[in-house]
Design a protein around this motif. Structure first.
Motif, PDB file in Angstrom:
ATOM      1  N   GLU A 204       0.827  -1.206   0.000  1.00 54.96           N
ATOM      2  CA  GLU A 204       0.000   0.000   0.000  1.00 54.96           C
ATOM      3  C   GLU A 204       0.864   1.260   0.000  1.00 54.96           C
TER       4      GLU A 204
ATOM      5  N   GLU B 144       3.237   4.980  -6.840  1.00 51.03           N
ATOM      6  CA  GLU B 144       2.378   5.050  -8.027  1.00 51.03           C
ATOM      7  C   GLU B 144       1.503   6.301  -8.049  1.00 51.03           C
ATOM      8  N   LEU B 145       0.762   6.547  -6.977  1.00 50.60           N
ATOM      9  CA  LEU B 145      -0.187   7.665  -6.974  1.00 50.60           C
ATOM     10  C   LEU B 145       0.522   9.019  -6.919  1.00 50.60           C
TER      11      LEU B 145
ATOM     12  N   HIS C 122      -5.608  15.322  -9.560  1.00 47.56           N
ATOM     13  CA  HIS C 122      -5.123  13.938  -9.623  1.00 47.56           C
ATOM     14  C   HIS C 122      -5.637  13.123  -8.435  1.00 47.56           C
ATOM     15  N   LEU C 123      -5.533  13.690  -7.240  1.00 48.62           N
ATOM     16  CA  LEU C 123      -6.015  12.981  -6.045  1.00 48.62           C
ATOM     17  C   LEU C 123      -7.517  12.773  -6.114  1.00 48.62           C
ATOM     18  N   GLN C 124      -8.242  13.790  -6.551  1.00 48.21           N
ATOM     19  CA  GLN C 124      -9.696  13.675  -6.656  1.00 48.21           C
ATOM     20  C   GLN C 124     -10.083  12.581  -7.643  1.00 48.21           C
ATOM     21  N   GLU C 125      -9.386  12.517  -8.782  1.00 49.13           N
ATOM     22  CA  GLU C 125      -9.648  11.476  -9.780  1.00 49.13           C
ATOM     23  C   GLU C 125      -9.421  10.068  -9.227  1.00 49.13           C
ATOM     24  N   HIS C 126      -8.544   9.967  -8.224  1.00 49.46           N
ATOM     25  CA  HIS C 126      -8.222   8.660  -7.636  1.00 49.46           C
ATOM     26  C   HIS C 126      -8.895   8.430  -6.283  1.00 49.46           C
ATOM     27  N   GLY C 127      -9.888   9.246  -5.976  1.00 46.80           N
ATOM     28  CA  GLY C 127     -10.699   9.034  -4.784  1.00 46.80           C
ATOM     29  C   GLY C 127     -10.029   9.353  -3.465  1.00 46.80           C
ATOM     30  N   VAL C 128      -8.984  10.189  -3.489  1.00 49.11           N
ATOM     31  CA  VAL C 128      -8.312  10.583  -2.249  1.00 49.11           C
ATOM     32  C   VAL C 128      -8.938  11.880  -1.757  1.00 49.11           C
TER      33      VAL C 128
ATOM     34  N   ARG D 290       2.035   1.724  -3.512  1.00 48.46           N
ATOM     35  CA  ARG D 290       0.943   2.181  -4.368  1.00 48.46           C
ATOM     36  C   ARG D 290       0.690   3.676  -4.154  1.00 48.46           C
ATOM     37  N   PHE D 291       0.622   4.103  -2.904  1.00 44.33           N
ATOM     38  CA  PHE D 291       0.279   5.496  -2.603  1.00 44.33           C
ATOM     39  C   PHE D 291       1.430   6.452  -2.917  1.00 44.33           C
TER      40      PHE D 291
END
Length: 124
Positions: A24, A31-32, A88-94, A27-28
Motif C-alpha cells: 500500500e 504510483e499515486l 489527480h487525487l480527486q480522480e483517484h478518490g483521495v 501504491r500510494f
C-alpha cells in the motif's frame, strides 16, 4: 554562545505504518504520488517499510507494531502546480481538505492509506 556545527537541512521524515504496509505504501507514495522508491540498505530491509525520494528529501515509511496514525504531527510537502495534484487525487478518490489560513499559500491536508496526516502546499 557560538556553535561550531552547521545545519544542512532535513534528510528525511519518517511516517509510521502497520506491519504489512509495503504494498500500500508503494501504491500510494510511488504510483499515486509519483515518488521514486529508494532501496533500503540491506541490513534495514528486514524491518519492513519503504523509502521514497521527495525532491532532495526522503520519506521513510517505517513499520511500527503498535501503530497509531499521526493526526497532528505531519510532513508538509512543497508542490509545484498544486491544483494539478488536487485534480489527480480527486480522480483517484483521495479525499482532502483545503486550508486557506496562510496568506499567499495554497495548501490542503489529506491522509496516507494508514491515516497519517499529510500537508501539501504551494507558495504563490
Amino acid at each position: 554562545m557560538k556553535h561550531t556545527f552547521e545545519w544542512k537541512g532535513i534528510d528525511h521524515v519518517q511516517l509510521a505504518a502497520p506491519p504489512g504496509c509495503e504494498v500500500e505504501a508503494r501504491r500510494f507514495f510511488g504510483e499515486l504520488l509519483g515518488m521514486t522508491e529508494v532501496p533500503k540498505p540491506e541490513k534495514l530491509q528486514v524491518r519492513g517499510g519503504a523509502w521514497f525520494q521527495c525532491g532532495p528529501q526522503m520519506i521513510h515509511v517505517g513499520v511500527e507494531n503498535s501503530f497509531q496514525p499521526a493526526k497532528k504531527a505531519h510532513p508538509a510537502f512543497l508542490v509545484h502546480h498544486i491544483e494539478r495534484l488536487m485534480e489527480h487525487l480527486q480522480e483517484h478518490g483521495v479525499a482532502y481538505r483545503i486550508d486557506d489560513e496562510i496568506p499567499g499559500v495554497i495548501r490542503f491536508f489529506a491522509e496516507d492509506p494508514f491515516g497519517n496526516r499529510l500537508e501539501f502546499m504551494e507558495v504563490k
